[in-house]
Design a protein around this motif. Structure first.
Motif, mmCIF file in Angstrom:
data_model
loop_
_atom_site.group_PDB
_atom_site.id
_atom_site.type_symbol
_atom_site.label_atom_id
_atom_site.label_comp_id
_atom_site.label_asym_id
_atom_site.label_seq_id
_atom_site.Cartn_x
_atom_site.Cartn_y
_atom_site.Cartn_z
ATOM 1 N N PRO A 75 0.802 -1.226 0.000
ATOM 2 C CA PRO A 75 0.000 0.000 0.000
ATOM 3 C C PRO A 75 0.834 1.275 0.000
ATOM 4 C CG PRO A 75 -0.981 -1.618 1.464
ATOM 5 C CD PRO A 75 0.334 -2.194 1.001
ATOM 6 N N GLN A 76 1.987 1.242 0.689
ATOM 7 C CA GLN A 76 2.833 2.433 0.727
ATOM 8 C C GLN A 76 3.425 2.754 -0.642
ATOM 9 O OE1 GLN A 76 2.788 -0.101 2.802
ATOM 10 N NE2 GLN A 76 2.845 0.582 4.939
ATOM 11 N N ASP A 77 3.657 1.711 -1.476
ATOM 12 C CA ASP A 77 4.170 1.944 -2.828
ATOM 13 C C ASP A 77 3.120 2.641 -3.685
ATOM 14 O OD1 ASP A 77 6.653 0.572 -2.354
ATOM 15 O OD2 ASP A 77 5.578 -1.315 -2.537
ATOM 16 N N TYR A 78 1.890 2.133 -3.617
ATOM 17 C CA TYR A 78 0.805 2.795 -4.343
ATOM 18 C C TYR A 78 0.640 4.238 -3.854
ATOM 19 C CZ TYR A 78 -0.904 -1.929 -5.693
ATOM 20 O OH TYR A 78 -1.042 -3.199 -6.198
ATOM 21 N N ALA A 79 0.745 4.423 -2.534
ATOM 22 C CA ALA A 79 0.519 5.754 -1.968
ATOM 23 C C ALA A 79 1.537 6.766 -2.492
ATOM 24 C CB ALA A 79 0.560 5.689 -0.446
ATOM 25 N N ARG A 80 2.788 6.361 -2.669
ATOM 26 C CA ARG A 80 3.788 7.281 -3.226
ATOM 27 C C ARG A 80 3.374 7.741 -4.614
ATOM 28 N NH1 ARG A 80 7.526 3.771 -1.036
ATOM 29 N NH2 ARG A 80 7.874 2.784 -3.057
ATOM 30 N N ASP A 81 2.886 6.801 -5.416
ATOM 31 C CA ASP A 81 2.439 7.157 -6.770
ATOM 32 C C ASP A 81 1.282 8.150 -6.711
ATOM 33 O OD1 ASP A 81 4.223 5.146 -7.528
ATOM 34 O OD2 ASP A 81 2.639 3.678 -7.918
ATOM 35 N N ILE A 82 0.307 7.861 -5.860
ATOM 36 C CA ILE A 82 -0.884 8.708 -5.809
ATOM 37 C C ILE A 82 -0.542 10.075 -5.227
ATOM 38 C CG2 ILE A 82 -3.241 8.903 -4.965
ATOM 39 C CD1 ILE A 82 -2.734 6.701 -7.092
ATOM 40 N N ALA A 83 0.392 10.134 -4.276
ATOM 41 C CA ALA A 83 0.834 11.427 -3.758
ATOM 42 C C ALA A 83 1.435 12.270 -4.882
ATOM 43 C CB ALA A 83 1.843 11.232 -2.632
ATOM 44 N N ALA A 84 2.237 11.627 -5.747
ATOM 45 C CA ALA A 84 2.809 12.349 -6.886
ATOM 46 C C ALA A 84 1.713 12.793 -7.850
ATOM 47 C CB ALA A 84 3.834 11.464 -7.602
ATOM 48 N N LEU A 85 0.723 11.935 -8.076
ATOM 49 C CA LEU A 85 -0.389 12.306 -8.950
ATOM 50 C C LEU A 85 -1.143 13.504 -8.382
ATOM 51 C CD1 LEU A 85 -2.456 11.871 -11.226
ATOM 52 C CD2 LEU A 85 -3.577 10.173 -9.757
ATOM 53 N N ILE A 86 -1.439 13.474 -7.083
ATOM 54 C CA ILE A 86 -2.149 14.587 -6.456
ATOM 55 C C ILE A 86 -1.326 15.870 -6.582
ATOM 56 C CG2 ILE A 86 -2.955 15.500 -4.246
ATOM 57 C CD1 ILE A 86 -3.777 12.619 -3.518
ATOM 58 N N GLY A 87 -0.017 15.745 -6.417
ATOM 59 C CA GLY A 87 0.835 16.912 -6.593
ATOM 60 C C GLY A 87 0.716 17.504 -7.982
#
Length: 255
Positions: A75-87
């Motif tokens: 889940p933390q790997d997916y979260a890094r991607d989504i944090a970048a997307l939100i940015g």
């Protein structure tokens, strides 16, 4: 007017994500799908939220048309991607709705990328160590079965190609991991964003029981819980109007 969607590939850290975004104007709202699925599963539900929201529904890594790295399916790997997307949205903290695996990713965002998230809705999060989801193993096995077997098992033939498209690592992470997401229980007290847990019915396939759901919400500084009796695990599909009303009310704009 029914909102339409546009699809694009968006760089998100080390991967490119296929992202569906409503064309109608509105405040961004990120929708995170469950294990093996893809952003397309949100299209009908997302229409219930627009206006006032402009839904953004990525295929998470390893899913759909997004990149499928050989590893990185925690889940933390997916979260890094989504944090970048939100940015990349340039909209500051945004609300996030996550179903199942997507709920775990939303929790990881709120815990480890707090600046990206304003509010969180968790749809039947798999945080109950006493409940297993046998569908994951069966779908993983039937993806390579003769044509028709996966379709019959799912009961919704249109989902079969989506599950076949997902990377093996998506399923193998779940099959090889401990149930209950202990890390989420440990992280919950540090989550500052308001969190709404919408619980499905365990008697109908929900993956979090009443006791675990209540105890998990108690660990959240700003947590609330609603249970939809009779709702299966994919409650946003079966009870879309009810779930959308809860989401809109929680986000501050009732239907």
């Amino acid at each position: 007017m029914t909102p339409s969607w546009e699809t694009s590939l968006v760089p998100a850290g080390e991967v490119r994500l296929c992202v569906r975004r409503q064309t109608a104007a509105g405040k961004p709202l990120v929708l995170l799908h469950g294990l093996g699925a893809g952003g397309a599963v949100w299209q009908a539900f997302g229409r219930r939220l627009s206006p006032p929201w402009q839904c953004v529904a990525p295929d998470m890594r390893g899913h759909g048309e997004s990149d499928k790295p050989a590893s990185g399916y925690e889940p933390q790997d997916y979260a890094r991607d989504i944090a970048a997307l939100i940015g990349s949205l340039g909209a500051g903290p945004v609300p996030v709705v996550g179903h199942s695996l997507g709920a775990l990713v939303a929790l990881a965002l709120a815990a480890f990328h707090a600046g990206t998230v304003s509010r969180v809705v968790l749809l039947d999060p798999p945080v109950d160590a006493s409940i297993d989801n046998p569908d994951v193993g069966e779908v993983y096995r039937l993806r390579r079965a003769p044509p028709g077997e996966l379709e019959r098992y799912l009961g919704v033939p249109a989902l079969a190609p989506i599950f076949r498209q997902a990377a093996d690592g998506v399923f193998e992470w779940y099959l090889n991991s401990e149930r209950g997401a202990e890390w989420a229980w440990e992280a919950a007290p540090s989550i500052g964003a308001p969190v709404l847990v919408v619980q499905a019915d365990p008697a109908k396939g929900g993956v979090v029981g009443d006791i675990a759901a209540a105890e998990f919400v108690q660990r959240l500084p700003h947590g609330a819980r609603v249970k939809i009796d009779g709702a299966p695990h994919a409650l946003h599909a079966s009870h879309g109007a009810d779930v959308a009303r809860l989401v809109l009310e929680f986000l501050g704009r009732a239907a």
